[in-house]
Motif scaffolding. Structure first.
Motif, PDB file in Angstrom:
ATOM      1  N   VAL A  62       0.833  -1.201   0.000  1.00  0.00           N
ATOM      2  CA  VAL A  62       0.000   0.000   0.000  1.00  0.00           C
ATOM      3  C   VAL A  62       0.872   1.256   0.000  1.00  0.00           C
ATOM      4  CG1 VAL A  62      -1.650   1.347   1.368  1.00  0.00           C
ATOM      5  CG2 VAL A  62      -1.985  -1.116   1.072  1.00  0.00           C
ATOM      6  N   MET A  63       1.952   1.234   0.787  1.00  0.00           N
ATOM      7  CA  MET A  63       2.859   2.383   0.837  1.00  0.00           C
ATOM      8  C   MET A  63       3.534   2.608  -0.520  1.00  0.00           C
ATOM      9  SD  MET A  63       3.006   4.021   3.765  1.00  0.00           S
ATOM     10  CE  MET A  63       4.655   4.702   3.843  1.00  0.00           C
ATOM     11  N   THR A  64       3.871   1.536  -1.199  1.00  0.00           N
ATOM     12  CA  THR A  64       4.506   1.657  -2.511  1.00  0.00           C
ATOM     13  C   THR A  64       3.566   2.289  -3.525  1.00  0.00           C
ATOM     14  OG1 THR A  64       5.843  -0.307  -2.030  1.00  0.00           O
ATOM     15  CG2 THR A  64       5.688   0.384  -4.333  1.00  0.00           C
ATOM     16  N   LEU A  65       2.314   1.841  -3.521  1.00  0.00           N
ATOM     17  CA  LEU A  65       1.323   2.419  -4.430  1.00  0.00           C
ATOM     18  C   LEU A  65       1.072   3.885  -4.099  1.00  0.00           C
ATOM     19  CD1 LEU A  65      -1.269  -0.499  -4.634  1.00  0.00           C
ATOM     20  CD2 LEU A  65       0.429   0.157  -6.353  1.00  0.00           C
ATOM     21  N   ALA A  66       1.027   4.207  -2.805  1.00  0.00           N
ATOM     22  CA  ALA A  66       0.828   5.599  -2.405  1.00  0.00           C
ATOM     23  C   ALA A  66       1.985   6.475  -2.877  1.00  0.00           C
ATOM     24  CB  ALA A  66       0.681   5.691  -0.886  1.00  0.00           C
ATOM     25  N   ALA A  67       3.210   5.933  -2.811  1.00  0.00           N
ATOM     26  CA  ALA A  67       4.373   6.699  -3.250  1.00  0.00           C
ATOM     27  C   ALA A  67       4.336   6.953  -4.752  1.00  0.00           C
ATOM     28  CB  ALA A  67       5.654   5.961  -2.877  1.00  0.00           C
ATOM     29  N   TYR A  68       3.749   6.022  -5.499  1.00  0.00           N
ATOM     30  CA  TYR A  68       3.683   6.197  -6.952  1.00  0.00           C
ATOM     31  C   TYR A  68       2.705   7.307  -7.327  1.00  0.00           C
ATOM     32  CZ  TYR A  68       2.795   5.191 -11.875  1.00  0.00           C
ATOM     33  OH  TYR A  68       2.649   5.290 -13.229  1.00  0.00           O
ATOM     34  N   THR A  92      12.508   9.592   3.680  1.00  0.00           N
ATOM     35  CA  THR A  92      11.677   8.687   2.889  1.00  0.00           C
ATOM     36  C   THR A  92      11.086   7.625   3.809  1.00  0.00           C
ATOM     37  OG1 THR A  92      13.051   9.009   0.925  1.00  0.00           O
ATOM     38  CG2 THR A  92      11.636   7.061   0.965  1.00  0.00           C
ATOM     39  N   PRO A  93       9.796   7.697   4.129  1.00  0.00           N
ATOM     40  CA  PRO A  93       9.181   6.717   5.044  1.00  0.00           C
ATOM     41  C   PRO A  93       8.865   5.400   4.339  1.00  0.00           C
ATOM     42  CG  PRO A  93       7.534   8.290   4.343  1.00  0.00           C
ATOM     43  CD  PRO A  93       8.829   8.738   3.712  1.00  0.00           C
ATOM     44  N   SER A  94       9.874   4.759   3.807  1.00  0.00           N
ATOM     45  CA  SER A  94       9.699   3.499   3.091  1.00  0.00           C
ATOM     46  C   SER A  94       9.729   2.333   4.077  1.00  0.00           C
ATOM     47  CB  SER A  94      10.799   3.330   2.039  1.00  0.00           C
ATOM     48  OG  SER A  94      10.841   2.017   1.558  1.00  0.00           O
ATOM     49  N   LEU A  95       8.690   1.507   4.064  1.00  0.00           N
ATOM     50  CA  LEU A  95       8.675   0.330   4.926  1.00  0.00           C
ATOM     51  C   LEU A  95       9.739  -0.671   4.498  1.00  0.00           C
ATOM     52  CD1 LEU A  95       4.850  -0.296   5.489  1.00  0.00           C
ATOM     53  CD2 LEU A  95       6.501   0.769   7.026  1.00  0.00           C
ATOM     54  N   SER A  96      10.084  -0.671   3.223  1.00  0.00           N
ATOM     55  CA  SER A  96      11.150  -1.556   2.764  1.00  0.00           C
ATOM     56  C   SER A  96      12.487  -1.149   3.374  1.00  0.00           C
ATOM     57  CB  SER A  96      11.243  -1.522   1.234  1.00  0.00           C
ATOM     58  OG  SER A  96      12.310  -2.312   0.769  1.00  0.00           O
ATOM     59  N   TYR A  97      12.777   0.142   3.415  1.00  0.00           N
ATOM     60  CA  TYR A  97      14.008   0.612   4.037  1.00  0.00           C
ATOM     61  C   TYR A  97      14.020   0.277   5.527  1.00  0.00           C
ATOM     62  CZ  TYR A  97      14.737   3.410  -0.199  1.00  0.00           C
ATOM     63  OH  TYR A  97      14.922   3.816  -1.488  1.00  0.00           O
ATOM     64  N   ILE A  98      12.872   0.472   6.168  1.00  0.00           N
ATOM     65  CA  ILE A  98      12.780   0.149   7.596  1.00  0.00           C
ATOM     66  C   ILE A  98      13.004  -1.340   7.811  1.00  0.00           C
ATOM     67  CG2 ILE A  98      11.212   0.085   9.581  1.00  0.00           C
ATOM     68  CD1 ILE A  98       9.943   2.658   8.510  1.00  0.00           C
ATOM     69  N   LEU A 451       9.570  -7.524   0.817  1.00  0.00           N
ATOM     70  CA  LEU A 451       8.911  -8.233  -0.282  1.00  0.00           C
ATOM     71  C   LEU A 451       7.741  -7.430  -0.847  1.00  0.00           C
ATOM     72  CD1 LEU A 451       8.873 -11.875   1.131  1.00  0.00           C
ATOM     73  CD2 LEU A 451      10.231 -11.028  -0.781  1.00  0.00           C
ATOM     74  N   GLY A 452       6.994  -6.789   0.039  1.00  0.00           N
ATOM     75  CA  GLY A 452       5.829  -6.025  -0.408  1.00  0.00           C
ATOM     76  C   GLY A 452       6.204  -4.916  -1.366  1.00  0.00           C
ATOM     77  N   GLU A 453       7.242  -4.155  -1.026  1.00  0.00           N
ATOM     78  CA  GLU A 453       7.652  -3.068  -1.916  1.00  0.00           C
ATOM     79  C   GLU A 453       8.279  -3.615  -3.192  1.00  0.00           C
ATOM     80  OE1 GLU A 453      10.769   0.645  -1.712  1.00  0.00           O
ATOM     81  OE2 GLU A 453       9.268   0.413  -0.128  1.00  0.00           O
ATOM     82  N   GLY A 454       9.031  -4.724  -3.076  1.00  0.00           N
ATOM     83  CA  GLY A 454       9.645  -5.290  -4.267  1.00  0.00           C
ATOM     84  C   GLY A 454       8.623  -5.779  -5.274  1.00  0.00           C
ATOM     85  N   VAL A 455       7.598  -6.488  -4.806  1.00  0.00           N
ATOM     86  CA  VAL A 455       6.571  -7.013  -5.709  1.00  0.00           C
ATOM     87  C   VAL A 455       5.735  -5.885  -6.298  1.00  0.00           C
ATOM     88  CG1 VAL A 455       4.485  -8.425  -5.838  1.00  0.00           C
ATOM     89  CG2 VAL A 455       6.477  -9.256  -4.585  1.00  0.00           C
ATOM     90  N   ASP A 456       5.338  -4.939  -5.466  1.00  0.00           N
ATOM     91  CA  ASP A 456       4.491  -3.850  -5.959  1.00  0.00           C
ATOM     92  C   ASP A 456       5.243  -2.907  -6.890  1.00  0.00           C
ATOM     93  OD1 ASP A 456       2.447  -4.869  -4.353  1.00  0.00           O
ATOM     94  OD2 ASP A 456       1.654  -2.851  -4.035  1.00  0.00           O
ATOM     95  N   SER A 457       6.552  -2.788  -6.705  1.00  0.00           N
ATOM     96  CA  SER A 457       7.320  -1.936  -7.623  1.00  0.00           C
ATOM     97  C   SER A 457       7.332  -2.532  -9.027  1.00  0.00           C
ATOM     98  CB  SER A 457       8.755  -1.770  -7.114  1.00  0.00           C
ATOM     99  OG  SER A 457       9.444  -3.010  -7.098  1.00  0.00           O
TER     100      SER A 457
END
Length: 467
Positions: A62-68, A92-98, A451-457
């Motif tokens: 969801v965060m990845t889509l919001a960033a797009y 950058t409030p990226s959950l993947s980075y966290i 994984l969530g950010e990788g797949v959604d990207s």
């Protein structure tokens, strides 16, 4: 009370040393042996890991889509608009980075942010205000970012070389010791737990290595031509890459650090001597060594995991061959999608080291002084950290890591700050819960974030290509 599942597992069981040991030592019969092997060990496992992975995966997606759709969300001027605009200090409030910060751990993220403060908070303003990097701060050629990049590479190379010294010393000592041993039944210790039919025959390895070098040399010659790099030089590059891969695997196994960047630079230094002025040959040599060490490290970790769970090495070998063939199509397709959806190099994928490999060979003004100074300092720090780690001194993990420190230079502050949040989360979680009680739940959540950010990207890239 959460639901539980019952599972059967065969294998090893921890021995209770307080139990009475039977006095007889007679061998078991076939029936007794089979009965012992078929003994069931029933354990109850709460299926909370799958739930944690699912929810963290969805949250990151969801965060990845919001960033797009709302790019401003991933470039927050946390320290003011002036610092964000002029000096690239954003968050950058990226959950993947966290999640990556959680996996890295607090000491590593702390070293990374210490490097970020020195690089972007001290050296960047100094280089800009002194006129050594007159361009925009984010420019990789004339800006402060390109200026501090060279200092970062000097730190990484120094740290990698120093950490390799004890590894090389041990390898040479072992070889001398083995040559000096008297051959005989007592001198050979067979510690291989696998049967021959589960192992990869050595002839496969030798023929595969020879074939890879042969076809690789032909392909490099076909792509770059005789003017780019001589075939004999390509063969030397493969040999050097193989030797450096052994050092990389050994270093990764002992220190959890694969110094691929430093290994690549070693190969480049060697080719600067045997083929001076040949930029193509230099880049190919560094790429072969770095890629070889990286893949060797990944294979080592895969095989180690397989060894722990008693998987067949030969089956893993087949799987790696299949995966390598499929990855040619998958990775090239994914890269094509990413280049259409994102600017590479660009804000999301800066690829900073590529600028150094493709540069004109001229160092920015006064960057050599900074490189030498920090190389000397981190040579001493790395030597002391290696010494403390090998003697298992408790504070060794808090000594700054040179590689992590240098990565803080490479990326803008937004990358490091988010990872620091993950590192602090990991530290507080395990300090309160303890390593034993905390289990791996936090790592599962962190994996879901990544994984969530990788797949959604990838989905974003597909959507941007075919909206």
């Amino acid at each position: 009370m959460s639901p539980t599942t019952s599972s059967r597992r065969r294998g090893y069981r921890e021995i209770n040393h307080e139990e009475d040991i039977p006095s007889h030592t007679e061998p078991l019969t076939a029936a007794e042996d089979a009965e012992l092997l078929d003994a069931e060990v029933t354990e109850f496992v709460e299926p909370e890991g799958l739930d944690a992975l699912t929810w963290s995966f969805l949250a990151s997606g969801v965060m990845t889509l919001a960033a797009y759709f709302l790019p401003a969300l991933f470039s927050i001027p946390l320290f003011g608009h002036y610092l964000a605009r002029e000096w690239l200090w954003t968050f950058t409030p990226s959950l993947s980075y966290i999640g990556q910060g959680i996996i890295m751990g607090f000491p590593t993220t702390l070293s990374m942010n210490l490097g970020m403060l020195v690089g972007w908070g001290i050296l960047s303003p100094i280089s800009k205000l002194s006129g050594w990097a007159p361009g925009p701060v984010g420019d990789m050629t004339t800006g402060a970012r390109g200026w501090i990049l060279w200092t970062s590479l000097a730190i990484m190379c120094t740290d990698s070389l120093v950490s390799l010294v004890p590894v090389v010393s041990e390898i040479l000592t072992e070889k001398v010791f083995k040559l000096g041993k008297v051959s005989g039944s007592d001198s050979k210790e067979d510690k291989e737990p696998e049967s021959e039919d589960r192992l990869v025959p050595m002839r496969w390895v030798l023929w595969g290595s020879a074939g890879s070098i042969f076809f690789g040399t032909i392909l490099v010659w076909a792509v770059f031509g005789n003017e780019g790099i001589k075939p004999w030089a390509t063969v030397i590059g493969y040999v050097i890459g193989a030797l450096l891969s052994v050092l990389g695997v050994r270093a990764l196994g002992e220190t959890d650090l694969n110094p691929v960047s430093g290994l690549g630079k070693i190969s480049q230094l060697f080719f600067a001597w045997i083929q001076p002025g040949n930029i193509v040959a230099n880049i190919i040599a560094g790429g072969v060594a770095e890629a070889g060490a990286q893949q060797a490290g990944d294979l080592m970790q895969d095989l180690k995991t397989g060894h722990l769970i008693h998987a067949s090495p030969r089956a893993q070998f087949y799987g790696q061959l299949i995966g390598s063939c499929l990855s040619i199509v998958v990775t090239s397709t994914a890269y094509s999608l990413y280049t259409r959806a994102y600017e590479i190099p660009g804000p999301s994928f800066p690829a900073p080291t590529a600028y150094v490999w493709l540069g004109d060979g001229q160092l920015p003004e006064k960057s050599d002084v900074s490189m030498i100074t920090f190389a000397i300092v981190f040579a001493a720090i790395s030597a002391f950290k290696t010494y403390a780690s090998r003697r298992e001194i408790t504070y060794a993990k808090w000594i700054p890591s040179g590689v992590a420190f240098a990565i803080g230079f490479l990326n803008t502050p937004s990358f490091s700050l988010a990872r620091l949040i993950g590192g602090i989360t990991e530290y507080l979680y395990y300090r309160r819960m303890g390593k034993k009680n905390g289990g791996i739940r936090l790592i599962i959540i962190a994996s879901g974030f990544v994984l969530g950010e990788g797949v959604d990207s990838v989905e974003v890239a597909l959507y941007d290509t075919h909206p």
